[in-house]
Structure formats: structure tokens, C-alpha cells
Design an enzyme around this catalytic site. Sequence first.
Site, short mmCIF file in Angstrom:
data_model
loop_
_atom_site.label_atom_id
_atom_site.label_comp_id
_atom_site.label_asym_id
_atom_site.label_seq_id
_atom_site.Cartn_x
_atom_site.Cartn_y
_atom_site.Cartn_z
N VAL A 207 0.85 -1.09 0.01
CA VAL A 207 -0.19 0.06 -0.13
C VAL A 207 0.93 1.06 -0.11
CG1 VAL A 207 -1.74 1.42 1.39
CG2 VAL A 207 -1.95 -1.21 1.20
N VAL A 208 1.58 1.38 0.64
CA VAL A 208 2.78 2.46 1.10
C VAL A 208 3.64 2.60 -0.22
CG1 VAL A 208 4.63 3.60 2.20
CG2 VAL A 208 2.78 2.44 3.70
N ASP B 236 -8.36 -17.77 9.27
CA ASP B 236 -9.68 -18.74 9.42
C ASP B 236 -10.41 -18.95 7.99
OD1 ASP B 236 -9.69 -19.13 12.04
OD2 ASP B 236 -11.27 -17.70 12.67
N GLU C 193 -11.53 -25.07 17.00
CA GLU C 193 -11.69 -24.59 18.25
C GLU C 193 -13.44 -24.41 18.59
OE1 GLU C 193 -10.48 -20.66 19.56
OE2 GLU C 193 -10.30 -20.22 17.22
N ARG D 115 -1.20 -18.05 14.45
CA ARG D 115 -1.20 -16.69 13.92
C ARG D 115 0.37 -15.92 13.58
NH1 ARG D 115 -5.83 -14.33 13.91
NH2 ARG D 115 -7.23 -14.85 15.31
#
Length: 321
Positions: free
Chosen positions: A23-24, A127, A222, A254
Site C-alpha cells: 500500500v505504502v 480462518d 476450536e 497466527r
Amino acid sequence: MRCIGVMTSGGDAPGMNACIRAVVRTAAYHGLRVMGIRRGFQGLIEGEIVELRPRDVGGIIQRGGTILQTARSKEFMTEEGQRKALRRLNQHGIEGLVVIGGDGSMRGALALHQRGFPVVGVPASIDNDIWGTNMSIGVDTALNTIIDAIDRLRDTASSIGRAFLVETMGRDCGYLALIAGVIGGAEMVLIPERETRLEEVARAVMDAYERGKTHALIVIAEGSPYRTTEVAKFLESHPIGFDVRITILGHIQRGGSPTAFDRLLATRMGVKAVEALLGGERGVMTALQGRDIVTIPLEEVVQRRREANLAYYDMVLMLAR
């Protein structure tokens, strides 16, 4: 448009930094300034905003997590919180916003769009539960982390003769558990989308033992109807042939350096988000459809939830021989 903002929101996902970088640098290529918003919508409300230049995002493409940090914001869910957020955007001269995150983040992006602010969302959720895109940023890395753990567990399970229950993330969507079950060689998977009786689980483990297998593996999301400890207790009360052990992978799913796939996906989506803003698109999300990165309306995204393909469930059972 002279200045845009970028934020990461909700749960973190490997590849977020690669998207920020894209993006930058895409914005800089087109002559735009970029303001980085720390800690998601809560940071926006509190004015935690800094300018990001191309050199500020050097060396982050391989890093997990997010340099902008992330958070969830109950305040932003209120009208007053959204008004505060708009005021902060205007104070810093931000004319368009890229929101990188999961389902809740896309809902937040839509809320700003409905108040007239130009927003483009980028799906990032391990997920893989965001509707409209084949894959979200972070999914591939999380799957590789899970499979690495399963492969290691199989080594010890085979040596000692055990049944391992491996719990993955996936509160509402069983994608991670389901795909890990297919490519990890599980006897069975337990996911939110499919009702499975505990007797079926015990039978699958007993069948593995009777066929001469040296181990058994059950992958549990989970969000499964049963807690992993509940499954273990049930199996231990039945003559399944194996000792039972639990491994909860938790937040290691993660973390870690994003895979090549996630780096490329995040980069392509980041570039597309900036180009969409410059092209006058508003209230859309970038999405992988086939080989292409396209944009789809946020209103469509938040109205539906992407669910796991249950054909993979049948595949797990078929291959567990």
C-alpha cells in the site's frame, strides 16, 4: 486524492506487513502520502496516526504480525465512535482508507463507507471465513504451521502408539481443521459446520488401531460442537487401543514469517486496494477469484460468511485407510 490511510484491525495474520508495504509503496509511486493508523479503529479514534514513507516499510515483507499493531474496538461500533473516527481522518487530511483485517474489520470499513468516506477493505484472516475471496491473507501460512506441528506429532505418536487430538483455530469456520485433516492424514476432523457424534470419533480411532496403524490423529476446530478435553475424556473411557494426548496449537498459528503465497497475495491485494481508491471505487473489498484480484462490494461481503467445503470432510474419511 493526495493522502490515504492504512490500518490493520482485528486478529493479526501473517502477511499483513507485506500488504502494508504494498500500500505504502504503490501510493508513493502514484504521488500519494500515506498515514499509518496504529491499533486499528481504536487507534484511529484516539489519533494514533503517523506518516509512512517507502523507507519506513523496508525489511518488513518477511515479518509476521503487523508493524501498525491491531486491536478490537467496542467504541467504534457506536455512532459517536464512528464520528470521532471521521473527525480524526479529516484532521490528518486523509481522503481514502485501506482497512486490512477480518470480518469485523470489513464491517467497520462498511460503516465508514456508509457515512460517505472512501474505503477499500483487504481480507486478512487465518480462518478463511470471509465471503467473496478464495483465500484471505494469512491462511496459507497458518496451514503450513499446523502441518509442521502435525508432522512432528506423528513422529512421536508413531513411536509410542498414541492417538493425538490436535486443536486448531476456527471458532465459526472449520477451514483450517478441515484442510489440515486432508493434507495431514487425519482419521477424522471435528468442525462447526458438521455434526459428528463422539461414538463416530471413537470408532474411527478403534478402526485405525485394528487396521494396524501405529497412531491415530483427530483434528478439532476450536468451534467444534465438542471441547477437545471432552473428546479426550470420551475416548479414554472406551477401548480404542491407543493412549490419548491433546495438543492445542493456539496462537502459534497466527505467528511466523508469511509463506511465498501469502506474501504475493498480500502484495497483490495491497496494490489493488490503492488502485481501486485512485480509480474512484468506494465501499469495496479486494478478493482473489481464480487467478485474478478483483473488487466486490463490502455490503455483499458482510451479509454472508464463507463456510468450509464439506466435500473435504468426506475426503478425510475416504483417505483414512
